[in-house]
Scaffold this motif. Structure first.
Motif, PDB file in Angstrom:
ATOM      1  N   UNK A   6       0.876  -1.280   0.502  1.00  0.00           N
ATOM      2  CA  UNK A   6       0.308   0.181  -0.432  1.00  0.00           C
ATOM      3  C   UNK A   6       0.893   1.383  -0.116  1.00  0.00           C
ATOM      4  N   UNK A   7       0.932   1.969   0.920  1.00  0.00           N
ATOM      5  CA  UNK A   7       2.034   3.298   1.219  1.00  0.00           C
ATOM      6  C   UNK A   7       3.433   3.163   1.557  1.00  0.00           C
ATOM      7  N   UNK A   8       3.676   1.767   2.062  1.00  0.00           N
ATOM      8  CA  UNK A   8       4.408   1.510   2.539  1.00  0.00           C
ATOM      9  C   UNK A   8       5.740   0.829   2.043  1.00  0.00           C
ATOM     10  N   UNK A   9       6.378   1.518   1.402  1.00  0.00           N
ATOM     11  CA  UNK A   9       7.268   1.087   0.597  1.00  0.00           C
ATOM     12  C   UNK A   9       9.030   0.634   1.725  1.00  0.00           C
ATOM     13  N   UNK A  10       9.690  -0.592   1.477  1.00  0.00           N
ATOM     14  CA  UNK A  10      11.042  -0.602   1.528  1.00  0.00           C
ATOM     15  C   UNK A  10      12.057  -1.012   1.169  1.00  0.00           C
ATOM     16  N   UNK A  11      13.358  -0.401   0.553  1.00  0.00           N
ATOM     17  CA  UNK A  11      13.878   0.097   0.199  1.00  0.00           C
ATOM     18  C   UNK A  11      15.056  -0.799   0.268  1.00  0.00           C
ATOM     19  N   UNK A  12      15.884  -1.955   0.311  1.00  0.00           N
ATOM     20  CA  UNK A  12      16.867  -2.925   0.491  1.00  0.00           C
ATOM     21  C   UNK A  12      18.115  -2.810  -0.135  1.00  0.00           C
ATOM     22  N   UNK A  13      19.048  -2.198   0.200  1.00  0.00           N
ATOM     23  CA  UNK A  13      20.772  -2.131  -1.046  1.00  0.00           C
ATOM     24  C   UNK A  13      21.298  -2.898  -0.324  1.00  0.00           C
ATOM     25  N   UNK A  14      22.206  -3.527  -1.303  1.00  0.00           N
ATOM     26  CA  UNK A  14      23.262  -4.700  -1.613  1.00  0.00           C
ATOM     27  C   UNK A  14      23.991  -4.694  -2.817  1.00  0.00           C
ATOM     28  N   UNK A  15      25.461  -4.380  -2.241  1.00  0.00           N
ATOM     29  CA  UNK A  15      26.109  -4.630  -3.799  1.00  0.00           C
ATOM     30  C   UNK A  15      26.534  -6.180  -3.964  1.00  0.00           C
ATOM     31  N   UNK A  16      25.638  -6.645  -4.582  1.00  0.00           N
ATOM     32  CA  UNK A  16      25.714  -8.073  -5.462  1.00  0.00           C
ATOM     33  C   UNK A  16      26.730  -8.946  -5.497  1.00  0.00           C
ATOM     34  N   UNK A  17      27.631  -7.980  -6.432  1.00  0.00           N
ATOM     35  CA  UNK A  17      28.688  -8.501  -7.067  1.00  0.00           C
ATOM     36  C   UNK A  17      29.943  -8.356  -5.874  1.00  0.00           C
ATOM     37  N   UNK A  18      30.143  -7.458  -5.538  1.00  0.00           N
ATOM     38  CA  UNK A  18      31.210  -7.464  -3.247  1.00  0.00           C
ATOM     39  C   UNK A  18      30.404  -8.018  -3.057  1.00  0.00           C
ATOM     40  N   UNK A  19      29.308  -8.815  -2.783  1.00  0.00           N
ATOM     41  CA  UNK A  19      29.268  -9.108  -1.281  1.00  0.00           C
ATOM     42  C   UNK A  19      28.583  -8.491  -0.194  1.00  0.00           C
ATOM     43  N   UNK A  20      28.557  -7.716  -0.798  1.00  0.00           N
ATOM     44  CA  UNK A  20      28.242  -6.438   0.724  1.00  0.00           C
ATOM     45  C   UNK A  20      27.347  -5.170   0.466  1.00  0.00           C
ATOM     46  N   UNK A  21      28.782  -4.439   1.282  1.00  0.00           N
ATOM     47  CA  UNK A  21      27.409  -2.842   1.436  1.00  0.00           C
ATOM     48  C   UNK A  21      29.168  -1.940   0.741  1.00  0.00           C
TER      49      UNK A  21
END
Ligand SMILES: C[C@H](O)[C@H](O)[C@H]1CNC2=NC(N)=NC(=O)C2=N1
Length: 99
Positions: A63-78
């Motif tokens: 509905x009005x709630x968005x959750x964004x998750x960020x990670x650098x998959x190619x590097x295996x971390x943040x």
């Protein structure tokens, strides 16, 4: 490939982006849009920013709630790429009057 940030560097950068928190190898924030379609506009603007950066978030829409998750998959971390996109998401959310 971008280098992963160590725990201290992640914590330091999170202090500058208080809406975000760490969850393992990712950073995450929830955005509450004023209306459902405003949330979809936010997702569209984030998608354009992600394409420009060639760096893509996981997005959960409820509905009005968005959750964004960020990670650098190619590097295996943040990495710095995650924090750059996080800052862009904050700017987009604020521009649309989201919390
Ligand atoms: C080839 C292209 O640069 C890569 O596949 C990109 C695309 N978007 C990406 N997004 C994220 N979040 N992590 C990645 O490792 C990644 N890799």
């Amino acid at each position: 490939m971008a280098d992963t940030l160590d725990d201290d560097a992640v914590a330091e950068r999170l202090r500058g982006l208080p809406a975000w928190h760490r969850d393992g190898d990712a950073i995450r924030r929830r955005v509450r849009a004023p209306e459902f379609l405003t949330g979809i506009d936010i997702v569209t603007d984030v998608a354009r920013a992600a394409e420009d950066a060639d760096h893509h978030p996981d997005i959960d829409i409820r509905w009005r709630t968005l959750t964004f998750t960020l990670s650098t998959h190619s590097a295996g971390g943040i990495t710095g790429k995650d924090f750059a996109l996080a800052a862009a998401i904050d700017e987009i959310a604020a521009r649309h009057g989201a919390e």
